[in-house]
Write a protein that holds these residues in place. Structure first.
Motif, PDB file in Angstrom:
ATOM      1  N   VAL A  71       0.854  -1.189   0.000  1.00 23.21           N
ATOM      2  CA  VAL A  71       0.000   0.000   0.000  1.00 23.21           C
ATOM      3  C   VAL A  71       0.889   1.237   0.000  1.00 23.21           C
ATOM      4  N   LEU A  72       0.489   2.233  -0.737  1.00 21.89           N
ATOM      5  CA  LEU A  72       1.213   3.509  -0.745  1.00 21.89           C
ATOM      6  C   LEU A  72       0.218   4.634  -0.960  1.00 21.89           C
ATOM      7  N   PRO A  73       0.604   5.880  -0.686  1.00 17.87           N
ATOM      8  CA  PRO A  73      -0.313   6.991  -0.955  1.00 17.87           C
ATOM      9  C   PRO A  73      -0.672   7.023  -2.438  1.00 17.87           C
ATOM     10  N   GLY A  74      -1.847   7.524  -2.751  1.00 17.14           N
ATOM     11  CA  GLY A  74      -2.225   7.665  -4.149  1.00 17.14           C
ATOM     12  C   GLY A  74      -1.245   8.551  -4.888  1.00 17.14           C
ATOM     13  N   PHE A  75      -0.886   8.155  -6.097  1.00 15.29           N
ATOM     14  CA  PHE A  75      -0.014   8.991  -6.913  1.00 15.29           C
ATOM     15  C   PHE A  75      -0.732  10.290  -7.270  1.00 15.29           C
ATOM     16  N   ILE A  76       0.014  11.376  -7.249  1.00 16.45           N
ATOM     17  CA  ILE A  76      -0.485  12.672  -7.704  1.00 16.45           C
ATOM     18  C   ILE A  76       0.358  13.059  -8.909  1.00 16.45           C
ATOM     19  N   ASP A  77      -0.246  13.064 -10.084  1.00 15.76           N
ATOM     20  CA  ASP A  77       0.510  13.423 -11.285  1.00 15.76           C
ATOM     21  C   ASP A  77       0.762  14.926 -11.246  1.00 15.76           C
ATOM     22  N   ALA A  78       2.013  15.299 -11.012  1.00 17.77           N
ATOM     23  CA  ALA A  78       2.351  16.697 -10.763  1.00 17.77           C
ATOM     24  C   ALA A  78       2.328  17.569 -12.008  1.00 17.77           C
ATOM     25  N   HIS A  79       2.153  16.965 -13.179  1.00 13.74           N
ATOM     26  CA  HIS A  79       2.070  17.766 -14.411  1.00 13.74           C
ATOM     27  C   HIS A  79       1.358  16.932 -15.462  1.00 13.74           C
ATOM     28  N   THR A  80       0.124  17.334 -15.785  1.00 17.94           N
ATOM     29  CA  THR A  80      -0.635  16.605 -16.790  1.00 17.94           C
ATOM     30  C   THR A  80      -1.586  17.559 -17.497  1.00 17.94           C
ATOM     31  N   HIS A  81      -2.264  17.022 -18.516  1.00 16.09           N
ATOM     32  CA  HIS A  81      -3.239  17.789 -19.303  1.00 16.09           C
ATOM     33  C   HIS A  81      -4.443  16.867 -19.495  1.00 16.09           C
ATOM     34  N   LEU A  82      -5.427  17.000 -18.643  1.00 14.67           N
ATOM     35  CA  LEU A  82      -6.480  15.997 -18.549  1.00 14.67           C
ATOM     36  C   LEU A  82      -7.304  15.861 -19.827  1.00 14.67           C
ATOM     37  N   GLU A  83      -7.827  16.980 -20.324  1.00 18.85           N
ATOM     38  CA  GLU A  83      -8.692  16.888 -21.500  1.00 18.85           C
ATOM     39  C   GLU A  83      -7.902  16.402 -22.708  1.00 18.85           C
ATOM     40  N   MET A  84      -6.681  16.882 -22.854  1.00 23.95           N
ATOM     41  CA  MET A  84      -5.819  16.423 -23.944  1.00 23.95           C
ATOM     42  C   MET A  84      -5.521  14.934 -23.809  1.00 23.95           C
ATOM     43  N   ASP A 441      19.997  16.950  -4.208  1.00 25.22           N
ATOM     44  CA  ASP A 441      21.247  17.184  -3.485  1.00 25.22           C
ATOM     45  C   ASP A 441      21.398  18.660  -3.105  1.00 25.22           C
ATOM     46  N   ALA A 442      20.839  19.543  -3.917  1.00 21.94           N
ATOM     47  CA  ALA A 442      20.900  20.976  -3.634  1.00 21.94           C
ATOM     48  C   ALA A 442      19.873  21.402  -2.590  1.00 21.94           C
ATOM     49  N   GLY A 443      18.964  20.488  -2.224  1.00 19.44           N
ATOM     50  CA  GLY A 443      17.942  20.804  -1.227  1.00 19.44           C
ATOM     51  C   GLY A 443      16.630  21.273  -1.791  1.00 19.44           C
ATOM     52  N   ALA A 444      16.444  21.144  -3.105  1.00 20.31           N
ATOM     53  CA  ALA A 444      15.184  21.552  -3.732  1.00 20.31           C
ATOM     54  C   ALA A 444      14.136  20.457  -3.590  1.00 20.31           C
ATOM     55  N   THR A 445      12.871  20.854  -3.645  1.00 29.19           N
ATOM     56  CA  THR A 445      11.774  19.892  -3.691  1.00 29.19           C
ATOM     57  C   THR A 445      11.570  19.454  -5.127  1.00 29.19           C
ATOM     58  N   LEU A 446      11.551  18.135  -5.347  1.00 24.66           N
ATOM     59  CA  LEU A 446      11.371  17.554  -6.669  1.00 24.66           C
ATOM     60  C   LEU A 446       9.999  16.883  -6.725  1.00 24.66           C
ATOM     61  N   ALA A 447       9.137  17.346  -7.620  1.00 21.96           N
ATOM     62  CA  ALA A 447       7.809  16.756  -7.802  1.00 21.96           C
ATOM     63  C   ALA A 447       7.779  16.049  -9.150  1.00 21.96           C
ATOM     64  N   LEU A 448       7.359  14.790  -9.164  1.00 22.60           N
ATOM     65  CA  LEU A 448       7.375  13.992 -10.382  1.00 22.60           C
ATOM     66  C   LEU A 448       5.980  13.836 -10.971  1.00 22.60           C
ATOM     67  N   GLY A 449       5.904  13.920 -12.290  1.00 22.99           N
ATOM     68  CA  GLY A 449       4.648  13.721 -13.007  1.00 22.99           C
ATOM     69  C   GLY A 449       4.913  13.047 -14.329  1.00 22.99           C
ATOM     70  N   SER A 450       3.930  13.149 -15.237  1.00 19.90           N
ATOM     71  CA  SER A 450       4.060  12.452 -16.517  1.00 19.90           C
ATOM     72  C   SER A 450       4.030  13.381 -17.727  1.00 19.90           C
ATOM     73  N   ASP A 451       3.406  14.558 -17.597  1.00 18.86           N
ATOM     74  CA  ASP A 451       3.145  15.433 -18.737  1.00 18.86           C
ATOM     75  C   ASP A 451       2.282  14.732 -19.774  1.00 18.86           C
ATOM     76  N   ALA A 452       1.417  13.814 -19.327  1.00 15.13           N
ATOM     77  CA  ALA A 452       0.490  13.182 -20.271  1.00 15.13           C
ATOM     78  C   ALA A 452      -0.344  14.277 -20.954  1.00 15.13           C
ATOM     79  N   GLY A 493       8.266   8.968  -2.995  1.00  7.34           N
ATOM     80  CA  GLY A 493       8.002  10.174  -2.217  1.00  7.34           C
ATOM     81  C   GLY A 493       7.834  11.404  -3.088  1.00  7.34           C
ATOM     82  N   HIS A 494       8.639  11.517  -4.147  1.00 12.96           N
ATOM     83  CA  HIS A 494       8.525  12.668  -5.041  1.00 12.96           C
ATOM     84  C   HIS A 494       7.217  12.636  -5.836  1.00 12.96           C
ATOM     85  N   ALA A 495       6.676  11.445  -6.061  1.00 11.46           N
ATOM     86  CA  ALA A 495       5.445  11.309  -6.849  1.00 11.46           C
ATOM     87  C   ALA A 495       4.187  11.351  -5.987  1.00 11.46           C
TER      88      ALA A 495
END
Length: 560
Positions: A71-84, A441-452, A493-495
């Motif tokens: 079990v894991l948290p639901g994925f949140i697609d951090a960058h997508t285009h739903l209607e497209m 490594d630089a300390g930035a927050t990295l959010a992962l998505g698909s760009d679907a 975690g990033h996703a």
């Protein structure tokens, strides 16, 4: 008979995405939120205590035995285009077409099988499949001369059309180019060749196709995107190109769902460059108005989206040094227009997401975000830069220092779609492509998505690429710069956790802990035990959003 609002999920291996937490064994869901996440012994004790003195008059908790599932948290697609994305699933797929002949064959066969279709729509062709990377209308006319044909490039930053489509759009030798876009033309006659870059596609092709689309078709496309997301474990999406038509479709679906959607949508309003600052700022004002009007647990307008440059495959991304052929691209948003728009959005409390693929574009984007900081003062901004496929080390350090989120998509680094990308750069820049770990490594927050739909939307193959830098489309290919691979825990975690942070919802989404919304996914395979290759074969057994099962896979889950 009363039905309990509480459910105990037991006998599981639970990845909570909490930075310091270990693996849990059980969860108690109460309504739409998690009441407990931890050991099975403690969960059973709490359920037994409730049964003796029930806090909920509806009765004791239901029990779901997950049979040792992951079990894991639901994925949140951090960058997508739903209607497209929904629309693309109805088009002729061309991503795996190896050459022009295969593309022509698929279009011809689709046209023959659909003789009543008024036009042919295709998607995801690769520049490497086209001779010289230069598509022309004549290539399509050779197989479909009598109906308009519109073919989206894989990156959705250009479009290849035939002569009938040019006529349908009213494009001829006198049709003007636009800021940030180009109609490719024959150098001798000046006639359009059938290829539209960037804003030329946005201004001519997209409105024409939108005018031919009904509300019912848009609603169906949204529903299709939701259905596919839920079946692959996605419980939230950040839409990166919202416009009036897409918003209207989401509001209709929200109404039909009596205030709910199948998954949670946080949207960025697309601001198009007009060359007129008043018009640009009016678009920001519209986004601010919508952010105040639309703020529900299921649908929120959270910010604006700006496309600062193009893509490397089409040589339209703005680079500090030229491409391998000596060309370069101008910014779609010059600084004199970009900075005031970013500052105005920031002043309204909107998140700013800036598409910047080239290393020059990311510098200009950071300049604009830093300008907003200086004009408006300190704030919890969580602005974002999207993609950053090539970026200098200095820009990465600066991004981290400013607290800007790095929004990136592992699927774009799939070796199967990298041949033309690498050739267009052709130098040392390919050795620092998609440098995800440099950001962390630089300390930035990295959010992962698909760009679907520019890439496949499924999160598990996306995680495979993130953790191996190998191809999910062709795993036999060598890894693409494996030094930048993420650990599995970090990638997940990033996703989830960091994707929630990127849209200011980390207080209730992205982690499995008491008090958080009950959005989670059950897989039939534990990739920590089975290995990274299992990410290509694992399937979703359950997708739960707000405590409600929204998708049930083939794997049996026993409810007691």
């Amino acid at each position: 008979m009363l039905v309990s609002t509480r459910t105990l999920y037991r006998n599981a291996r639970i990845f909570t995405a909490e930075v310091a937490a270990g693996v849990a064994e059980a969860m108690i869901v109460d309504g739409d939120r998690l009441a407990f996440v931890g050991s099975e012994a403690e969960a059973l004790r709490l359920v037994a205590a409730d049964a003796e003195a029930p806090a909920d008059p509806a009765g004791p908790a239901a029990v779901v035995d997950l049979g040792g599932a992951f079990v894991l948290p639901g994925f949140i697609d951090a960058h997508t285009h739903l209607e497209m994305m929904g629309a693309t699933m109805q088009k002729v797929g061309l991503r795996d077409a190896a050459d022009l002949e295969e593309i022509q064959l698929r279009i011809k066969e689709y046209a023959a099988a659909n003789p009543d279709a008024p036009r042919i729509l295709g998607t995801s062709w690769l520049f490497s499949a086209i001779p010289g990377g230069a598509p022309t209308a004549a290539m399509i006319d050779a197989v479909v001369p009598d109906r308009p044909v519109y073919l989206d490039a894989n990156d959705l930053h250009s479009m290849w059309v035939n002569t009938a489509a040019l006529a349908e759009m009213g494009i001829d030798k006198d049709t003007p180019d636009l800021i940030g876009g180009r109609i490719l033309r024959d150098p001798e006659t000046g006639e359009a060749t059938g290829f539209l870059e960037e804003t030329a596609m946005h201004h001519y092709a997209w409105p024409k196709l939108a005018s031919l689309t009904t509300d019912q078709q848009r609603d169906e496309r949204m529903a299709t995107a939701f259905e596919h997301y839920l079946s692959t474990g996605v419980t939230g999406a950040i839409d990166m190109a919202l416009g009036e038509d897409e918003l209207a479709a989401l509001l209709r679906l929200l109404k039909r769902g009596e205030g709910t959607l199948p998954l949670r949508v946080n949207a960025h309003w697309l601001v198009a460059p007009s060359g007129n600052q008043e018009e640009n700022l009016a678009q920001v004002a519209r986004a601010a108005e919508l952010s105040r009007e639309i703020d529900t647990p299921w649908l929120r307008v959270v910010g604006i989206k700006i496309i600062a440059d193009g893509v490397i495959d089409g040589c339209t991304a703005a680079m500090k040094k030229p491409y391998s052929d000596g060309s370069n691209a101008d910014l779609i948003w010059p600084a004199e227009y970009l900075n005031p728009v970013v500052a105005a959005a920031d002043a309204e409390g909107l998140q700013v997401a800036i598409h910047a693929i080239g290393d020059l574009a990311s510098e200009v984007a950071l300049d604009a975000l830093e300008y907003a900081n200086s004009v408006n003062g300190p704030n919890d901004r969580r602005h974002r830069i999207e993609h950053m496929e090539t970026v200098t080390e200095e820009s990465i350090q600066r991004l981290a220092r400013l607290g800007v989120v790095a929004s990136m998509q592992p699927v774009h680094a799939d070796p199967a779609v990298q041949e033309n990308w690498r050739a267009m750069l052709g130098d040392h820049r390919v050795d620092r492509a998609y440098p995800w770990t440099e950001f962390t490594d630089a300390g930035a927050t990295l959010a992962l998505g698909s760009d679907a739909p520019t890439a496949p939307h499924e999160p598990l193959p996306n995680m495979y690429i993130a953790t191996t830098r190998k191809s999910a489309l062709d795993p036999s290919l060598p890894a693409n710069l494996p030094k930048y691979a993420l650990t599995l825990a970090d990638a997940l975690g990033h996703a989830t956790r960091d994707a929630a942070y990127s849209c200011r919802r980390d207080h209730e989404l992205g982690r499995l802990a008491a008090g958080m919304l009950a959005d989670f996914v059950v897989l039939d395979t534990d990739p920590f035990d089975a290995g990274l290759d299992s990410l290509l074969t694992a399937s979703v057994a359950l997708t739960v959003v707000g405590g409600t099962v929204r998708y049930r896979g083939r794997v049996g889950i026993r409810q007691c």
